[in-house]
Motif scaffolding. Structure first.
Motif, PDB file in Angstrom:
ATOM      1  N   VAL A 158      -1.339  39.983  -0.662  1.00 33.79           N
ATOM      2  CA  VAL A 158      -1.313  38.524  -0.814  1.00 33.79           C
ATOM      3  C   VAL A 158      -0.904  37.930   0.527  1.00 33.79           C
ATOM      4  O   VAL A 158       0.188  38.211   1.020  1.00 33.79           O
ATOM      5  CB  VAL A 158      -0.332  38.094  -1.928  1.00 33.79           C
ATOM      6  N   LEU A 159      -1.799  37.138   1.128  1.00 32.90           N
ATOM      7  CA  LEU A 159      -1.520  36.543   2.436  1.00 32.90           C
ATOM      8  C   LEU A 159      -1.095  35.095   2.296  1.00 32.90           C
ATOM      9  O   LEU A 159      -1.715  34.325   1.551  1.00 32.90           O
ATOM     10  CB  LEU A 159      -2.774  36.613   3.324  1.00 32.90           C
ATOM     11  N   SER A 182      -0.111  47.088  -6.645  1.00 30.82           N
ATOM     12  CA  SER A 182      -1.238  47.058  -7.585  1.00 30.82           C
ATOM     13  C   SER A 182      -1.140  45.796  -8.428  1.00 30.82           C
ATOM     14  O   SER A 182      -0.123  45.092  -8.416  1.00 30.82           O
ATOM     15  CB  SER A 182      -1.207  48.294  -8.485  1.00 30.82           C
ATOM     16  N   TYR A 183      -2.181  45.498  -9.181  1.00 28.67           N
ATOM     17  CA  TYR A 183      -2.242  44.297 -10.021  1.00 28.67           C
ATOM     18  C   TYR A 183      -1.046  44.252 -10.972  1.00 28.67           C
ATOM     19  O   TYR A 183      -0.343  43.249 -11.071  1.00 28.67           O
ATOM     20  CB  TYR A 183      -3.562  44.316 -10.796  1.00 28.67           C
ATOM     21  N   GLY A 242       6.559  37.211  -9.166  1.00 26.13           N
ATOM     22  CA  GLY A 242       6.612  36.418  -7.926  1.00 26.13           C
ATOM     23  C   GLY A 242       5.555  35.317  -7.946  1.00 26.13           C
ATOM     24  O   GLY A 242       5.049  34.929  -9.008  1.00 26.13           O
ATOM     25  N   ALA A 243       5.238  34.809  -6.760  1.00 27.56           N
ATOM     26  CA  ALA A 243       4.263  33.708  -6.628  1.00 27.56           C
ATOM     27  C   ALA A 243       2.896  34.121  -7.174  1.00 27.56           C
ATOM     28  O   ALA A 243       2.204  33.331  -7.821  1.00 27.56           O
ATOM     29  CB  ALA A 243       4.135  33.324  -5.161  1.00 27.56           C
ATOM     30  N   PHE A 244       2.509  35.388  -6.931  1.00 31.61           N
ATOM     31  CA  PHE A 244       1.205  35.875  -7.403  1.00 31.61           C
ATOM     32  C   PHE A 244       1.150  35.852  -8.933  1.00 31.61           C
ATOM     33  O   PHE A 244       0.187  35.387  -9.530  1.00 31.61           O
ATOM     34  CB  PHE A 244       0.972  37.301  -6.884  1.00 31.61           C
ATOM     35  N   ALA A 245       2.234  36.317  -9.571  1.00 34.09           N
ATOM     36  CA  ALA A 245       2.277  36.363 -11.043  1.00 34.09           C
ATOM     37  C   ALA A 245       2.216  34.950 -11.618  1.00 34.09           C
ATOM     38  O   ALA A 245       1.479  34.693 -12.586  1.00 34.09           O
ATOM     39  CB  ALA A 245       3.550  37.069 -11.497  1.00 34.09           C
TER      40      ALA A 245
END
Length: 1472
Positions: free
Chosen positions: A800-801, A811-812, A820-823
């Motif tokens: 994640v950039l 991993s996913y 985190g931010a991705f979740a």
């Protein structure tokens, strides 16, 4: 004995006699031994030369056998004679022994492969010439009592004459040597044929009988080929560059240490640019200098003969004055003058031939260096050098270097020639010659000043030309967007702004050039007037007789050549220095460093890497540390501009490595975000230089979902794809780009969002078959940049950039567990797109990939007539003919640049002169005629003055004579320059070309390669600006001067008409014979130039892909071939001019001989003044004849440029942009209703309709989704609404007005499209949003805010004035897409066509954009050509299209309830 006999020349018997004779002693020693000494002294050196430069053994041909046999005969005669007069004449043996040496030489030449012997040619010539005097003596004496010796002499002479004749021919080529197809005959030509250019006659005969075609041209000699020239030059240039870089690095470190003030740094920068130019000059001099010096030697010999001619003229005039002089002397002087003039012509043309050959090689070398540099230049340097500028380097700047090679010698030789002229004038006129020197000193600085001023103006003009060509390049690349937005006028005005500045500079330059030419035309008169005036005024006893006047005039005429050449040579040198500086600056730009990426055998790794796009720029990636296991799938995600593409660029070594390390395992294959497609067949694009393996090729086509497309291509996979993939949809281009990478079988695959441009089901197919865990790349390392969430669960590693840094990795499942931010991001969008996103349960079912953004490049816009089946591609055939194509032409799309044939039509001249205007032309011709009449008058006055009798050692009324002479001379100085008229023509022709191109329909740009159009706007316009005016000036000037000479010769000797008239006919024949071929060669050369520019353009844009696949060497071979093709036409072009020059000058020398001999014959009746006038003027005829045909040919060759610029006047044009007197309301359309009445559309006459009987009514504020398979006709509706294609039947009404009845700009400016292709132009950001300055800054900022770009733009240093680079390359693809959205928000028209264009955006921005469109265009009619059905599920209506018909139209819920096509499409997409 020889020396004594040489002195024993009885002048009473040899010179002062009516029957001159040489003593027997002289005849039997000097004349016999001269050829022998020549052979004995030079043969060892010649043998050594042959030994060092052997070319293989020659077969024993009949020619060689004849030479050997004659040599043996000559030697055997000597032995016979020796035995006959054994004791009487011992010295005779030596001469015949020398013939044995010639036999040995002939054999040695055959062994070493010498096919034509210059050395022996001169030996036999010397032998024959030395035998002429004894021959004359023996014929006069009659039969000798010593009959054997008498017959022996005639036998020798006959055999020597035979040997001389045989040495005029060349022997056969060495056996076993590979013979080139259509090889250049210069290699088979004899020495005599080479110096007289007879070897070229074959091509001229062929061109005269029928117009030449490209296949008629000869192959290039090996030493002229790109491969040979550049392989030799590259080593030199690399070494030169290395030393330059070291010096530069040293000076930079000193500058950094001492912190120089700004002014000093600026001076250092200029010095650096100049030194880079001198580096290039040194390299070229080392490679081509030695051959160039041989030409310089020829020029020096030519000068020696040139200065000999006035001395012989002086002797001839002395003979005419001496009543007792024997007649044979007159004939001797006349013949000597003819011989010297012929030798002068031969050496002059050998010099020019050498110069043009060197010029051609320099052009090849520089083109090769520029092309190779464009493949390795780094991204920071690439942004400063646009494609247009690079094209200018290989077109305009290489031409300036070629001119420099031709005129360089004049810079140093002209002052020497001037000095010699003044020295000889001093001999004739004494100190009065100083007056001439004073005049020259006045003229020199004037011309020097003009040259310097013109050089500065040329630099400014080149800058404007660069800007114009660069802008034209962008216009041609983004023409589709210009047409959609009706922006042609704004860009037309920008181009014309550059053009006006360019012409203004050119006008100043031409005025200065006219002053320079006027000073040249008056120079001979001014010098003569000053010298003769001072001569007669300082002493009454100084008498101007014919000898003084006309020898001085002949010297002054010689003086005119260096005086005229010097300003031109200085100007050319200055221009060349500017070009060298520009070329040096580009060639010394920073290159990509090979150590940016290291190749490892185990893993692909980033170790604490920080990267930027330039040395001084901010970092685009920071603290990157990643280990990529072999065979893993790594997904890279992040917002727009977060550095995803930069990460892949760093792995390719395209970015500047600030710190850390990058290593990549094995070979790399790269799929860029914007697919780069070559103008080649589909198969060539996929194979990309690899050998075709049928089974693997078919497997790749199937995996990349290309097989259905091939079925509908006119010629399958051999179909030609247009430039930049013009005739493919965005999805198809991306699939071809992916197939290219897959076919390569590389170790590491870098995939920059390749699935964004394809439909959902195709994307899923590609992921499963290619990228995913069960795809054909499953064992390869894959790094996938994506905005699609559906594939993330199957990735081994997700990066994640955020702002160039890796914020999260894993991993996913690991990333979801971290919360985190991705979740958070995933959870937010999972609910809204749950039905679309990938779930493991659906793996065995109908897997979909609706999350993948459909970013298809205006797919059906360029659609060709083959619409219908699902997933079919459609390609529009050529619009120029309704006839059926033969099978092999089915796949052709682009039209190659064709050369017209035959002479240029008279209409072209009429057209050109019509643009200048009749009054201006009449005044120009009248002024030229008046100037020449004055010139004739003052020359005739001089002859009358010369014949004035001398009384008591003085001439009467010298003041009056001088006054009349001055008045007539100053009258001839008045001259009107033709340049200003030509600038009017230039302006008109460029404007017409620009209007014709911009008014052309889209089909024109799809079928015309951009190189063809570049060629018109760069090289052809340059020829019209500069070459035609210069050619016309020269031609008119020399034509009137020739008339003057003919009148003077006929006044002196009316009998000369008998010679002049046949010569005029012969001249006319040679001229027409030559011009037919020359003109066609110019066209062929012009046509073969376009592919170089197209190839260069394509290479620069795809350089990163070429480098990633390591295909540089193949592309270099490609450009070598194209440059060689161009030089194949250029080489015979300049040889043709040399052939013409030699033939015409020999013809002109015939007029000199005729005038001289007729004057000698009429010695008693003609005054010396009239003879001097006639002969001194006839000496100029050779130059005049040559220049007239040359300048006429230049005009005719360059009028071809007018012809090529006018070509596009007859191509089909769009409807009018605006219609005068139109009653269209200013606020139209107010409601935004659209009605299709039985609307039909076809791509070309005679083809099936692409849209058939469409009758649809769209009410105001309705939101319409248009869906259907590829090729169903969705985008054709958009084309119809914008009238990119005109209706074949029916009408479209917007707010009740038939759109076919209004202007195109009135229509296109009132409706808006957000296209899929985010095109930006170089210029400010504000210009890209509002080129007409129709909106306030506040409006622009509001639009940027709604497009979610306000924060980004406000952080830029220049805000709205931020300079976008060519194609918007300094913005990411997503940011470019948002700028396109801001354009639509700014216009905010009542109708918006949305070709779903958010594929390059991340999910979050995409959702914001969709909501912006819904809120901001709430009261507008919105037509969305949808590739993702979920975006149109809340629309008012959906139109389902299939094979050009509307099959369903209703609200989405009603259509689902009907269970028709829409229902099945929704099921397929996983929405039900």
């Amino acid at each position: 004995i020889w020396f004594l006999c040489g002195l024993d020349l009885d002048q009473e018997n040899t010179w002062y006699t009516h029957n001159p004779e040489l003593s027997n002693c002289f005849q039997n020693t000097v004349l016999v031994w001269a050829p022998c000494i020549y052979l004995w002294v030079l043969s060892p050196f010649y043998c050594l030369h042959l030994y060092c430069h052997g070319r293989g053994r020659l077969p024993l041909s009949s020619l060689c056998s004849a030479k050997l046999l004659l040599g043996f005969f000559l030697a055997s005669f000597g032995f016979v004679e020796f035995f006959y007069i054994l004791l009487e004449r011992r010295q005779e043996i030596q001469q015949h022994l020398v013939f044995l040496l010639t036999v040995c030489m002939i054999h040695w030449e055959r062994v070493r492969g010498c096919r034509s012997s210059v050395f022996l040619f001169f030996f036999w010539l010397l032998g024959v010439v030395c035998s002429l005097i004894p021959l004359h003596a023996k014929v006069q004496l009659g039969l000798s009592p010593d009959i054997v010796r008498y017959l022996a002499f005639f036998s020798y002479f006959a055999l020597q004459l035979a040997q001389l004749f045989l040495s005029c021919f060349a022997d056969r080529a060495p056996s076993g040597k590979a013979v080139l197809k259509n090889a250049c005959p210069v290699q088979d030509a004899s020495f005599l044929s080479k110096i007289l250019f007879w070897w070229f006659s074959g091509l001229l005969f062929k061109g005269y009988r029928s117009p030449l075609q490209a296949e008629d041209l000869w192959s290039l000699r090996e030493e002229d080929t790109s491969e040979k020239i550049i392989s030799d030059l590259e080593e030199e240039w690399t070494a030169e560059c290395f030393s330059y870089m070291q010096e530069n690095h040293l000076s930079t470190s000193i500058a950094l240490g001492s912190r120089l003030p700004e002014q000093a740094q600026f001076l250092r920068k200029i010095q650096k640019e100049q030194s880079s130019g001198f580096c290039l000059l040194r390299t070229l001099a080392r490679s081509f200098g030695p051959y160039f010096l041989t030409g310089t030697l020829c020029l020096m010999v030519h000068d020696a003969f040139m200065f000999s001619v006035p001395q012989v003229l002086s002797l001839l005039l002395g003979f005419m004055k001496d009543e007792d002089a024997p007649l044979w002397k007159g004939y001797f002087y006349a013949s000597l003058m003819f011989l010297l003039s012929c030798l002068q012509s031969i050496f002059n043309h050998q010099y020019t031939y050498t110069c043009f050959t060197v010029g051609m090689r320099v052009k090849t070398a520089v083109m090769g260096l520029v092309y190779r540099k464009s493949l390795v230049v780094n991204s920071a340097a690439r942004r400063t050098c646009t494609v247009g500028e690079i094209v200018n380097l290989v077109s305009a700047d290489t031409q300036k270097l070629m001119d420099f090679v031709v005129y360089f010698n004049a810079v140093w030789l002209a002052p020497i020639e001037v000095t010699l002229c003044l020295f000889f004038l001093w001999q004739h006129l004494g100190p009065s010659a100083l007056a001439g020197i004073a005049t020259v000193i006045f003229i020199f600085p004037l011309n020097g000043f003009i040259a310097r001023k013109r050089s500065k103006l040329q630099e400014i003009q080149m800058k404007y030309m660069d800007g114009r060509v660069k802008l034209m390049n962008e216009i041609l690349n983004g023409i589709k967007i210009l047409k959609f937005y009706a922006w042609e006028k704004a860009f037309l005005e920008q181009v014309l702004g550059y053009r006006e500045k360019e012409l203004k500079t050119l006008k100043k330059s031409q005025i200065l050039y006219s002053v320079s030419i006027a000073s040249f035309n008056s120079s001979s008169f001014l010098i003569a007037f000053a010298m003769f005036g001072v001569y007669v005024l300082i002493d009454d006893k100084n008498v101007l007789d014919a000898q003084k006047i006309f020898v001085s005039m002949a010297l002054i005429n010689i003086l005119k050549t260096p005086l005229s050449q010097l300003p031109f040579a200085m100007s050319t040198t200055m221009q060349a220095l500017v070009s060298l500086k520009r070329l040096g600056k580009f060639l010394c730009q920073d290159e990509l460093k090979p150590d940016n990426v290291t190749r490892e055998s185990f893993k692909s790794v980033f170790e604490n890497g920080t990267f930027s796009w330039s040395k001084d720029g901010p970092p685009c990636l920071k603290r990157i540390s990643v280990r990529v296991p072999c065979g893993s799938l790594v997904a890279v995600v992040g917002h727009v501009g977060s550095g995803k593409s930069s990460l892949l660029s760093a792995m390719l070594g395209e970015t500047e490595k600030r710190s850390g390390a990058v290593s990549v395992k094995g070979s790399v294959a790269y799929v860029p975000q914007q697919a780069w497609i070559q103008n080649a067949s589909l198969q060539d694009n996929i194979l990309f230089g690899q050998e075709k393996k049928e089974s693997w090729y078919q497997r790749v086509l199937e995996a990349c979902a290309l097989l259905p497309d091939l079925d509908n291509l006119p010629a399958g996979d051999t179909t030609e794809i247009g430039e930049k993939g013009l005739n493919l949809s965005g999805g198809q281009k991306q699939r071809v780009s992916l197939a290219r990478a897959v076919y390569r079988k590389a170790d590491v695959y870098l995939l920059d969002d390749p699935l964004s441009a394809v439909d959902a089901h195709v994307g899923q197919h590609i992921f499963n078959k290619v990228i995913g865990p069960r795809g054909i790349l499953r064992d390869k390392t894959r790094i996938l940049v994506t905005h699609g969430m559906s594939f993330l669960p199957q990735a081994d590693l997700i990066l994640v950039l955020v702002d160039g840094e890796i914020s999260e990795r894993g991993s996913y499942q690991e990333l979801l567990n971290r919360n985190g931010a991705f979740a958070d991001f995933i959870h937010t969008f999972a609910s809204s797109e749950r039905k679309e996103c990938f779930s493991e349960a659906s793996q065995r079912g109908n897997i979909t990939m609706v999350c993948v953004r459909a970013f298809i490049l205006l797919k059906d816009l360029i659609k060709l007539s083959f619409s219908g089946d699902t997933n079919s591609i459609t390609i529009e055939p050529l619009p120029d003919s309704d006839e059926d194509h033969i099978q092999e032409d089915l796949g052709k799309l682009t039209k190659a640049d064709k050369a017209r044939i035959g002479r240029v039509k008279l209409e072209m001249y009429i057209e050109y002169f019509h643009t200048i205007g009749l009054p201006l032309i009449v005044s120009i011709v009248f002024l030229y005629a008046f100037q020449q009449a004055a010139s004739l008058s003052y020359n005739y006055w001089l002859s009358l003055w010369a014949d004035q009798p001398v009384i008591n050692g003085t001439q009467l009324n010298t003041d009056l004579k001088l006054g009349v002479y001055g008045a007539l001379g100053f009258a001839q100085g008045l001259q009107m320059a033709i340049s200003l008229g030509c600038i009017i023509a230039s302006r008109h022709l460029h404007l017409e070309l620009l209007n014709n191109v911009l008014h052309s329909p889209m089909s024109f740009f799809e079928t015309t390669p951009s190189g063809n159009l570049f060629n018109r706007f760069a090289k052809e316009i340059d020829a019209i600006d500069n070459m035609i005016p210069d050619g016309l000036k020269m031609m008119l000037g020399y034509f009137f001067k020739l008339m003057e000479v003919c009148i003077i010769v006929l006044m002196a000797t009316p009998f000369a008409a008998v010679i002049i008239l046949p010569m005029a006919f012969l001249y006319g024949f040679i001229q027409s014979f030559y011009v037919a071929t020359s003109c066609q060669l110019r066209r062929l050369e012009s046509v073969s130039r376009s592919p170089i520019y197209t190839h260069l353009n394509e290479t620069v844009q795809g350089a990163s892909v070429i480098r990633a696949f390591n295909e540089q060497s193949r592309f270099i071979m490609g450009v070598n071939h194209k440059v060689d093709q161009n030089q194949t036409a250029y080489f015979p072009r300049f040889v043709a001019t040399r052939w013409l020059g030699v033939n015409l000058e020999f013809l002109g020398n015939g007029i000199v001989l005729a005038a001289s001999i007729l004057s000698v014959m009429a010695k008693g009746t003609l005054s010396p003044g009239m003879v001097g006038l006639a002969v001194s003027h006839s000496l100029q005829v050779t130059g005049f004849l040559s220049w007239i045909v040359r300048s006429w040919t230049d005009v005719e060759n360059n009028i071809v440029s007018v012809e090529r610029v006018k070509e596009y006047a007859d191509t089909p044009k769009e409807a009018a942009w605006t219609i005068e007197g139109s009653s269209l309301p200013p606020s139209w359309p107010q409601k935004g209703t659209i009605e299709f009445h039985d609307y039909g559309l076809q791509y070309r006459k005679g083809l099936e309709l692409a849209l058939k009987g469409i009758s649809v009514h769209i009410k105001e504020r309705e939101k319409i989704g248009i869906v259907g398979r590829t090729g169903a006709g969705k985008s054709s509706l958009a084309l119809g609404i914008f009238r990119i294609l005109e209706a074949a039947k029916g009408q479209i009404f917007i707010d009740g007005i038939n759109i076919a009845e209004i202007g195109l700009h009135d229509l296109r400016s009132r409706i808006t499209i957000i296209p899929q292709d985010p095109v930006l132009f170089s210029g400010s950001l504000r210009m890209n949003l509002d080129p007409f300055d129709a909106y306030t800054d506040e409006d622009v900022w509001n639009a940027l805010e709604l497009a979610h770009l306000k924060n980004f733009v406000s952080e830029l240093p220049d805000k709205l004035n931020h300079e976008c680079s060519e194609g918007g390359e300094n913005l990411s693809l997503g940011q470019r897409q948002l700028v396109c959205l801001a354009r639509a928000l700014l216009r905010k028209t009542k109708i918006l066509v949305l070709d779903e264009a958010t594929a390059a955006l991340d999910l979050e921005t995409d959702t914001l954009i969709q909501s912006t469109i819904r809120s901001q265009f709430e009261d507008c009619a919105v037509l969305t050509i949808a590739h993702r059905l979920n975006t149109i599920m809340d629309y008012t209506k959906v139109i389902v299209m299939d094979k050009g018909h509307v099959v369903e139209m209703d609200s989405p819920s009603n259509l689902i309830a009907k269970r028709g096509q829409f229902y099945y499409m929704c099921r397929e997409a996983g929405l039900l």
